[in-house]
Design a protein around this motif. Structure first.
Motif, PDB file in Angstrom:
ATOM      1  N   ASP A 248       0.835  -1.208   0.000  1.00  0.00           N
ATOM      2  CA  ASP A 248       0.000   0.000   0.000  1.00  0.00           C
ATOM      3  C   ASP A 248       0.866   1.254   0.000  1.00  0.00           C
ATOM      4  OD1 ASP A 248      -2.299  -1.533   0.020  1.00  0.00           O
ATOM      5  OD2 ASP A 248      -2.636  -1.322   2.187  1.00  0.00           O
ATOM      6  N   LYS A 249       1.920   1.252   0.807  1.00  0.00           N
ATOM      7  CA  LYS A 249       2.806   2.415   0.896  1.00  0.00           C
ATOM      8  C   LYS A 249       3.593   2.611  -0.398  1.00  0.00           C
ATOM      9  CE  LYS A 249       1.564   3.567   4.969  1.00  0.00           C
ATOM     10  NZ  LYS A 249       0.848   4.813   5.202  1.00  0.00           N
ATOM     11  N   VAL A 250       4.007   1.531  -1.041  1.00  0.00           N
ATOM     12  CA  VAL A 250       4.690   1.634  -2.335  1.00  0.00           C
ATOM     13  C   VAL A 250       3.749   2.277  -3.349  1.00  0.00           C
ATOM     14  CG1 VAL A 250       5.593   0.286  -4.293  1.00  0.00           C
ATOM     15  CG2 VAL A 250       6.347  -0.235  -1.966  1.00  0.00           C
ATOM     16  N   GLU A 251       2.498   1.844  -3.365  1.00  0.00           N
ATOM     17  CA  GLU A 251       1.516   2.412  -4.290  1.00  0.00           C
ATOM     18  C   GLU A 251       1.307   3.904  -4.030  1.00  0.00           C
ATOM     19  OE1 GLU A 251      -2.322   0.640  -6.444  1.00  0.00           O
ATOM     20  OE2 GLU A 251      -2.444   0.626  -4.254  1.00  0.00           O
ATOM     21  N   GLU A 252       1.353   4.321  -2.765  1.00  0.00           N
ATOM     22  CA  GLU A 252       1.218   5.735  -2.407  1.00  0.00           C
ATOM     23  C   GLU A 252       2.470   6.540  -2.771  1.00  0.00           C
ATOM     24  OE1 GLU A 252       0.302   5.942   1.765  1.00  0.00           O
ATOM     25  OE2 GLU A 252      -1.510   4.742   1.523  1.00  0.00           O
ATOM     26  N   GLY A 253       3.624   5.846  -2.885  1.00  0.00           N
ATOM     27  CA  GLY A 253       4.854   6.526  -3.276  1.00  0.00           C
ATOM     28  C   GLY A 253       5.752   6.956  -2.130  1.00  0.00           C
TER      29      GLY A 253
END
Length: 89
Positions: free
Chosen positions: A28-33
């Motif tokens: 999820d955090k990777v997707e948020e950047g």
């Protein structure tokens, strides 16, 4: 030759369910950047570009017993974007 500095390292024994939960949170955090990691001794926050290199590796090491590892690594260059593409079956 360049130098490598470890900004954060953590190694803990967890069960499969706990590991899956951590991986979902990281995804999820990777997707948020932006990924923030912390433990009692250290913390780091990194901003991620849209495209990175994804490396997935499974290793087998044989000493007294067979030992396996599954490594998932993201790589990027500061200010650069890497073309991506991976197939997970």
């Amino acid at each position: 030759m360049g130098r490598e500095t470890i900004l954060f390292k953590s190694e803990e024994r967890k069960n499969r369910s706990e590991i899956a939960g951590i991986l979902r949170l990281i995804a999820d955090k990777v997707e948020e950047g932006k990924v923030s990691l912390s433990n009692n001794a250290q913390s780091v926050e990194v901003s991620l570009p849209e495209n990175m290199v994804l490396e997935i590796k499974v290793e087998e090491e044989v000493k007294h017993k067979k030992k396996y590892s599954l490594e998932i690594e993201l790589e990027w260059t500061e200010g650069g974007e890497e073309p991506g593409g991976v197939v997970i079956n």
